[in-house]
Design an enzyme around this catalytic site. Structure first.
Site, mmCIF file in Angstrom:
data_model
loop_
_atom_site.group_PDB
_atom_site.id
_atom_site.type_symbol
_atom_site.label_atom_id
_atom_site.label_comp_id
_atom_site.label_asym_id
_atom_site.label_seq_id
_atom_site.Cartn_x
_atom_site.Cartn_y
_atom_site.Cartn_z
ATOM 1 N N ASP A 10 43.885 51.351 94.174
ATOM 2 C CA ASP A 10 44.977 50.423 94.798
ATOM 3 C C ASP A 10 45.560 51.008 96.026
ATOM 4 O O ASP A 10 46.689 51.486 96.388
ATOM 5 C CB ASP A 10 46.161 50.723 93.907
ATOM 6 C CG ASP A 10 46.717 52.068 93.541
ATOM 7 O OD1 ASP A 10 46.404 52.881 93.875
ATOM 8 O OD2 ASP A 10 47.767 52.209 93.008
ATOM 9 N N ASN A 39 50.036 50.646 94.042
ATOM 10 C CA ASN A 39 50.845 50.742 95.012
ATOM 11 C C ASN A 39 51.284 49.708 96.001
ATOM 12 O O ASN A 39 52.631 49.969 96.310
ATOM 13 C CB ASN A 39 50.050 51.757 96.155
ATOM 14 C CG ASN A 39 49.783 53.133 95.713
ATOM 15 O OD1 ASN A 39 50.609 53.562 95.088
ATOM 16 N ND2 ASN A 39 48.626 53.639 96.011
ATOM 17 N N ASN A 167 50.660 56.715 88.451
ATOM 18 C CA ASN A 167 49.405 55.742 87.817
ATOM 19 C C ASN A 167 49.547 55.814 86.356
ATOM 20 O O ASN A 167 49.368 54.640 85.899
ATOM 21 C CB ASN A 167 48.146 56.226 88.293
ATOM 22 C CG ASN A 167 48.063 56.333 89.854
ATOM 23 O OD1 ASN A 167 48.609 55.510 90.490
ATOM 24 N ND2 ASN A 167 47.086 57.252 90.269
ATOM 25 N N ASP A 242 44.275 61.146 95.739
ATOM 26 C CA ASP A 242 43.173 60.375 95.152
ATOM 27 C C ASP A 242 41.780 60.957 95.669
ATOM 28 O O ASP A 242 40.777 60.937 94.816
ATOM 29 C CB ASP A 242 43.222 58.967 95.482
ATOM 30 C CG ASP A 242 44.265 58.275 94.988
ATOM 31 O OD1 ASP A 242 44.700 58.906 93.875
ATOM 32 O OD2 ASP A 242 44.797 57.350 95.299
HETATM 33 C C1 BDR Z 1 49.272 58.268 92.670
HETATM 34 O O1 BDR Z 1 49.823 57.307 92.872
HETATM 35 C C2 BDR Z 1 49.778 56.595 94.049
HETATM 36 O O2 BDR Z 1 50.977 56.045 94.950
HETATM 37 C C3 BDR Z 1 48.846 57.213 94.743
HETATM 38 O O3 BDR Z 1 47.869 56.444 95.338
HETATM 39 C C4 BDR Z 1 48.168 58.262 93.552
HETATM 40 O O4 BDR Z 1 47.035 57.502 93.212
HETATM 41 C C5 BDR Z 1 50.044 59.726 92.882
HETATM 42 O O5 BDR Z 1 50.921 59.875 91.839
HETATM 43 CA CA CA Z 2 46.103 55.520 94.009
#
Ligand code: BDR
Ligand code: CA
Length: 312
Positions: A10, A39, A167, A242
């Site tokens: 994302d 996101n 996530n 990530d």
């Molecule tokens: C995760 O949340 C998203 O904002 C970032 O891309 C990452 O995958 C971290 O908590």
């Molecule tokens: Ca992410």
């Protein structure tokens, strides 16, 4: 032989770095990118994924758009970290490759079923909705996937809540499905690990210097990411979550792990969306899941720099 992966993401600043790492490291064969609302809304993250591939001159890699919302809960985004576009701070080229036809969930299933068993690694770095849908639609994929290495969850401190990670908290029901399947191997690259992957100004300088063509983009990405992490979460530098999942696929020696059962809380009053890792000594050890505990920080950033250098 390069590891065949599907990156379900994302983008998102750190997803963008994960894409660059997957493209630049010769030990990865990026079969395709699938997108998931997280996101930012689905249309924006899908555009961002395509534009990142354009930036990296990797227009041979397909992009399939997936689910726009979680299975049960209302969608939420992380504009407070990634900005309204999902990739604020970055000037992106217009994608020349049209969005690929076919829903991400169908493409994930077809790709796994169309390849030899035990050859494809799933790398989800967003909410787990697409993967959960794929599992329900074609349960045989579980036994055919080589491993799933996901960025999500935390066994200690959370980010979107005291003990929840973004996530997993976005779509806890999907995460519950994924964590409860019998994968050959599931590695949770959670916040416990990714909060060690801080992009300090020194590491930023190093990765930007690795590729003069991409240095403006990398600095734009990291400057914005640092500013929101400083304002919103009081971090000195942005934790670059990530790409840690991709790094584990490339070189598991960079990340220490601990085998343990993991489940997802769905009915807590304060803890819904928490990944509960049973780290007790007496916990059953015959599970196939593990949590990531310790990162070789220098090794990780050197890997990212080398990959960015390879992108030319
Ligand atoms: C995760 O949340 C998203 O904002 C970032 O891309 C990452 O995958 C971290 O908590
Ligand atoms: Ca992410």
């Amino acid at each position: 032989m390069a590891e065949k992966i599907i990156l379900d993401c994302d983008p998102g600043h750190d997803d963008a770095v994960a894409i660059l790492l997957a493209l630049g490291d010769p030990r990865i064969d990026l079969l395709g990118v699938t997108t998931i609302g997280g996101n930012a809304p689905l249309d924006k993250v899908t555009y961002n994924a395509r534009a990142m591939l354009e930036l990296a001159k990797a227009t041979d890699v397909p992009v399939h758009a997936g689910c726009a919302r979680p299975l049960v809960r209302k969608p939420k985004d992380a504009a407070y970290i990634h900005g309204e576009t999902g990739l604020n701070g970055l000037e992106l080229p217009e994608p020349t490759r049209p969005l690929d036809e076919g829903h991400a969930v169908n493409w994930i299933i077809d790709t796994i079923m169309g390849n030899k068993p035990n050859t494809i690694t799933l790398v989800p770095t967003g909410p787990l909705t697409n993967i959960a849908m794929a599992v329900r639609l074609e349960p045989r994929i579980v036994g055919r996937v080589k491993q799933i290495v996901l960025m999500g969850g935390a066994y200690a401190t959370g980010n979107s809540g005291p003990c929840t990670e973004f996530n997993v908290q976005c779509d806890p029901e999907a995460a519950h499905i994924v964590f409860n399947e019998k994968w050959r191997s599931l590695t949770m690259i959670g916040l416990d690990l990714t909060h060690q992957a801080l992009c300090t100004r020194e590491y930023q300088k190093m990765i930007a210097a690795a590729n003069p063509r991409l240095s403006g983009a990398l600095n734009g990405l990291m400057d914005f990411f640092r500013s929101t992490y400083q304002d919103q979460e009081a971090f000195p530098d942005p934790p670059t979550h990530d790409p840690c999942a991709v790094a584990y696929v490339i070189d598991p020696g960079l990340i220490e792990t601990r085998r343990c059962p993991i489940d997802v809380e769905l009915t807590g009053t304060l803890t819904t969306g928490m990944t509960v890792a049973d780290l007790r000594a007496q916990a059953p050890k015959d599970c196939t899941s593990q949590v990531a505990t310790k990162l070789d920080v220098d090794g990780f950033w050197n890997l990212v720099a080398a990959a960015v250098r390879n992108l030319g």
